[in-house]
Design an enzyme around this catalytic site. Sequence first.
Site, PDB file in Angstrom:
ATOM      1  N   ASP A 216      -1.703  82.143  38.938  1.00  0.00           N
ATOM      2  CA  ASP A 216      -0.831  81.767  40.040  1.00  0.00           C
ATOM      3  C   ASP A 216       0.556  82.270  39.656  1.00  0.00           C
ATOM      4  O   ASP A 216       0.844  82.499  38.472  1.00  0.00           O
ATOM      5  CB  ASP A 216      -0.858  80.250  40.218  1.00  0.00           C
ATOM      6  CG  ASP A 216       0.156  79.769  41.227  1.00  0.00           C
ATOM      7  OD1 ASP A 216       0.195  80.334  42.341  1.00  0.00           O
ATOM      8  OD2 ASP A 216       0.923  78.834  40.912  1.00  0.00           O
TER       9      ASP A 216
ATOM     10  N   ASP B 221       4.215  81.190  41.041  1.00  0.00           N
ATOM     11  CA  ASP B 221       5.251  80.171  40.857  1.00  0.00           C
ATOM     12  C   ASP B 221       4.718  78.992  40.044  1.00  0.00           C
ATOM     13  O   ASP B 221       3.727  78.371  40.422  1.00  0.00           O
ATOM     14  CB  ASP B 221       5.742  79.656  42.214  1.00  0.00           C
ATOM     15  CG  ASP B 221       6.319  80.753  43.087  1.00  0.00           C
ATOM     16  OD1 ASP B 221       7.535  80.806  43.245  1.00  0.00           O
ATOM     17  OD2 ASP B 221       5.527  81.568  43.617  1.00  0.00           O
TER      18      ASP B 221
END
Length: 217
Positions: free
Chosen positions: A10, A12
């Site tokens: 992922d 952020d």
Amino acid sequence: MAKFDVVFFDLDGTLVDTAPDLAYALNRVLEEEGMPPLPYADIRPVASHGSPGLLKLGFGMTTSDDRFNSLQQRFIKIYQDNLTRESRLFEGMEAIIDSIEKAGKIWGVITNKPAFLTEPLMSGLKLDRRAACIVSGDTTVNSKPHPEPMLHACELTGVEPQKCLYIGDAQRDIEAGRNANMHTLIAKYGYISDEDHPENWQADAMISHPSEIMQWI
């Protein structure tokens, strides 16, 4: 490095610490509205929830609020102009990426961040050419927790889901990985709030620092 052929991150709160620049943008909008800025400690746990979550935190509004769209546009413009003001790889992540690459393996990004923000952020951090694939929130019809972006990343890299490790800091990340039959790790160092219960997300494990990824790859 024999267990997995690819590591997907992922963006952020997992690969890159983007919260400082998201907090900057939110506080700028609050100040424009004559409201006091929020402490960074209050904003950080919400950073993974994008503009809807941040505007709800700052203004107590939802996407159905009459002013949401105009405030969202202002927030996004400020953030877009400050994508790499303070955003950096999490401490220890550079060494992990180096280790993956030196072992002849590949890595990529699967995020719900829209491409018009993802791509310049990755480019600004000089990560775009190193990643084997970058799947943004609008790359596929469905976004996480739907498995479609995960399976699309597998197609782009030519790797079966069972040979993929996905690392994220939100429940939707783990659900998406599991829905695609990937192995999953929870990045506890990411943007997890006191209201979250990652122990219930059914990941393979939780890690408190990027260096712990080495135990899995």
